[in-house]
Write a protein that holds these residues in place. Structure first.
Motif, PDB file in Angstrom:
ATOM      1  N   TYR A 148      -5.947   4.068  -2.350  1.00  0.00           N
ATOM      2  CA  TYR A 148      -6.640   2.881  -2.840  1.00  0.00           C
ATOM      3  C   TYR A 148      -5.667   2.031  -3.644  1.00  0.00           C
ATOM      4  O   TYR A 148      -4.828   2.554  -4.368  1.00  0.00           O
ATOM      5  N   LYS A 149      -5.785   0.721  -3.493  1.00  0.00           N
ATOM      6  CA  LYS A 149      -4.941  -0.222  -4.230  1.00  0.00           C
ATOM      7  C   LYS A 149      -5.850  -1.212  -4.928  1.00  0.00           C
ATOM      8  O   LYS A 149      -6.762  -1.753  -4.318  1.00  0.00           O
ATOM      9  N   PHE A 197       0.853  -1.184   0.000  1.00  0.00           N
ATOM     10  CA  PHE A 197       0.000   0.000   0.000  1.00  0.00           C
ATOM     11  C   PHE A 197       0.889   1.234   0.000  1.00  0.00           C
ATOM     12  O   PHE A 197       1.920   1.256   0.673  1.00  0.00           O
ATOM     13  N   GLU A 198       0.480   2.260  -0.736  1.00  0.00           N
ATOM     14  CA  GLU A 198       1.145   3.550  -0.675  1.00  0.00           C
ATOM     15  C   GLU A 198       0.442   4.387   0.384  1.00  0.00           C
ATOM     16  O   GLU A 198      -0.783   4.384   0.467  1.00  0.00           O
ATOM     17  N   ILE A 199       1.210   5.095   1.170  1.00  0.00           N
ATOM     18  CA  ILE A 199       0.626   5.922   2.228  1.00  0.00           C
ATOM     19  C   ILE A 199       0.170   7.244   1.636  1.00  0.00           C
ATOM     20  O   ILE A 199       0.925   7.932   0.972  1.00  0.00           O
ATOM     21  N   ILE A 249     -10.994  -1.249   3.980  1.00  0.00           N
ATOM     22  CA  ILE A 249     -12.242  -1.022   3.250  1.00  0.00           C
ATOM     23  C   ILE A 249     -12.111  -1.614   1.855  1.00  0.00           C
ATOM     24  O   ILE A 249     -11.105  -1.421   1.178  1.00  0.00           O
ATOM     25  N   LYS A 250     -13.130  -2.332   1.433  1.00  0.00           N
ATOM     26  CA  LYS A 250     -13.127  -2.968   0.112  1.00  0.00           C
ATOM     27  C   LYS A 250     -14.266  -2.380  -0.709  1.00  0.00           C
ATOM     28  O   LYS A 250     -15.383  -2.230  -0.209  1.00  0.00           O
ATOM     29  N   ARG A 256     -11.037  -2.638  -5.254  1.00  0.00           N
ATOM     30  CA  ARG A 256      -9.959  -1.833  -4.696  1.00  0.00           C
ATOM     31  C   ARG A 256     -10.106  -1.813  -3.182  1.00  0.00           C
ATOM     32  O   ARG A 256     -11.204  -2.002  -2.644  1.00  0.00           O
ATOM     33  N   ARG A 257      -8.959  -1.614  -2.520  1.00  0.00           N
ATOM     34  CA  ARG A 257      -8.934  -1.609  -1.066  1.00  0.00           C
ATOM     35  C   ARG A 257      -8.171  -0.392  -0.554  1.00  0.00           C
ATOM     36  O   ARG A 257      -7.265   0.099  -1.215  1.00  0.00           O
TER      37      ARG A 257
END
Length: 172
Positions: free
Chosen positions: A59-60, A43-45, A109-110, A88-89
């Motif tokens: 979001y990823k 994940f990117e912050i 969160i999805k 996305r999450r």
């Protein structure tokens, strides 16, 4: 003979409480270890607020069956869902001081992509047949309306995986 105890299990190990208590004396080191776990899941912050104790990720896109190196889709059901549908999450990590350490909570969160009037045929994205004829000298390439996302709630599998990694990172 079967023994049952207080610890519940899922396919990947014991369930961990959310938030989880981690022992740490140095707040900077504890924060950085938690950030490392976020990076482990690729994940990117997006935002860090040490005063508020919140790490928010961007979001990823959910990892498909063809991307086993991305750990954000936990379990085969989530991987298949991400393969067959756009998912996305986003994760929020809550960091609260506690006596002797910190309480670290994870909220994942999805969301599922909502593609209104999806064009599943050639030219469908450019020439919509369900609207009146419009004279447009700048034809649309791709989808005519922006995509929306449908909240699917929390992703407990990803939350548990991240919490177990946090526990291991702190040697618990």
């Amino acid at each position: 003979m079967t023994f049952t105890g207080c610890v519940s299990m899922d396919a990947y190990g014991p369930q961990v409480s959310n938030p989880v208590f981690v022992r740490a004396n140095n707040p900077e080191e504890a924060w950085e270890r938690t950030v490392d776990v976020v990076h482990d899941y690729l994940f990117e912050i997006e935002r860090e607020n040490k005063l508020g104790g919140v790490i928010e990720t961007r979001y990823k896109t959910g990892a498909s069956m063809l991307e086993p190196w991305h750990p954000d889709s936990v379990g085969s059901a989530n991987r298949w869902q991400s393969t067959l549908q756009s998912i996305r999450r986003k994760a929020y990590i809550h960091f609260t001081p506690a006596p002797g350490g910190y309480m670290v909570g994870v909220e994942a969160i999805k969301e599922l992509e909502d593609v209104p009037r999806a064009a599943n045929f050639e030219g469908g994205a450019t020439f919509l047949d369900n609207s009146a004829l419009q004279r447009d000298l700048n034809p649309v390439v791709g989808q005519a309306t922006p995509s929306g996302w449908i909240n699917q709630g929390r992703d407990p599998s990803l939350e548990q995986a991240m919490l177990r990694t946090i526990n291991r990172r702190f040697g618990q």
